[in-house]
Design an enzyme around this catalytic site. Sequence first.
Site, PDB file in Angstrom:
ATOM      1  N   GLU A 176      -7.727  -9.140 -14.702  1.00  0.00           N
ATOM      2  CA  GLU A 176      -6.293  -9.290 -14.465  1.00  0.00           C
ATOM      3  C   GLU A 176      -5.706 -10.512 -15.160  1.00  0.00           C
ATOM      4  OE1 GLU A 176      -5.743  -9.062 -10.245  1.00  0.00           O
ATOM      5  OE2 GLU A 176      -6.745  -7.120 -10.094  1.00  0.00           O
TER       6      GLU A 176
ATOM      7  N   LYS B  25       0.680   0.405  -4.162  1.00  0.00           N
ATOM      8  CA  LYS B  25      -0.060   0.810  -5.358  1.00  0.00           C
ATOM      9  C   LYS B  25       0.100   2.319  -5.527  1.00  0.00           C
ATOM     10  CE  LYS B  25      -3.596  -2.826  -5.047  1.00  0.00           C
ATOM     11  NZ  LYS B  25      -5.018  -3.117  -4.710  1.00  0.00           N
TER      12      LYS B  25
END
Length: 434
Positions: free
Chosen positions: A205, A341
């Site tokens: 990330e 999500k």
Amino acid sequence: MSIITDVLAREVLDSRGNPTVEVELYTEDGGFGRALVPSGASTGEHEAVELRDGDKDRFGGKGVLKAVGHVNNEIAKAVIGHDVTEQRLIDQTMIDLDGTPNKGKFGANAILGVSLAAARAAADEVGLPLYQYLGGPNAHVLPTPMMNVLNGGAHSTNTVDFQEFMIMPVGAKSVREAVRMGSETFHALQALLKSKGDITAVGDEGGFAPNLKDNEEAFELLVEAIKKAGYKPGDDIALAFDVAASEMYDAESKTYTTKWSNPDKKYTTEEWTDMIDGYINKYPIVSVEDPIDENDWEGWQTFTKKMGDKVQIVGDDLFVTNTDYLKKGIDMGVANSILIKLNQIGTLTETFEAIEMAKEAGYTAVVSHRSGETEDTTIADLVVATNAGQIKTGSMSRTDRIAKYNQLMRIEDQLGAQSLYKGRKSFYNVKAID
């Protein structure tokens, strides 16, 4: 009315080099939409199914040709002929066709790809940006970012227990300024690590995973980096972190452990809560994610009762973007925020329903990426469309993360004087922050 005429899926790669699903959708009047589906590394127990092939001779079993096949065959036949603007009907058609509670027949990765591609094609058809098509004329709130700049836990090889340490530019006046503040702090952190002789390679990330000894050192390093960048910790840039407590919980003994820094140390839920409370009292922390195990609902109640008025408490593995789990949490007084999500639930419609339910209950909603991302920027448009107010989309490196920040800045420019960046006011339901 514009009819869907063709749907095409293919196997492509995500940011980790693993296969994922890409879908293209076409309409009779020339509308076109393309969507790429993200993938998580650490997934909640109750998430919708991500269908993988299991063929060890291809991509170590991670191929998605089965999901691609479902799109190109059963799903395509079911949605071709539908009006592309009828998003809820398209999504419900796929849910019904799959017929399982967790999208286990076709895979959420297949269904979500079509759901998102349809929305993009519809926006293209009517000549609107995606955020405006989805959110209407009131879509105007730019999100305060959670920038994951330091990693620990299962995301690293160090002995830091918590999984993600994030900075949030709560004092910025615009998303463009927030991105600049985040970038400057990221580079200040990189310089600090170099000066200490530590590694500056980045993870999935875009965050660093240096050789730190514990959570305390991670928080101290972030505060130092914020100051080095010329900002005031707490006022300009606040901290957030993801505990990923399910990684450190033993269901049999109902205890938590500092799994990486001191694996022999055991904590009751009350002791674990007190430990986290100590960090929140010492550092300028505004948000904590998954502080308690996803199945320890009583533990979540204990934590929320003590901490709910002083910090945002985000449920990720707990809620998995699912309204059934979110409703249970609301009824039990658990958490005060939900992580959103798209691929945890598998359709755009169900994602909107989760955000709406959260807002109606006074919960905040944080729209999030996954660790396996792509160049797809849908979540940037989604967070503005819903005026959610917060986004979690990685650090200030890696194109798959930066793509979302760049899209947010484009949207802010398009909105002009209509745009609103709330910063600290994004935490509207936490008395000690707002």
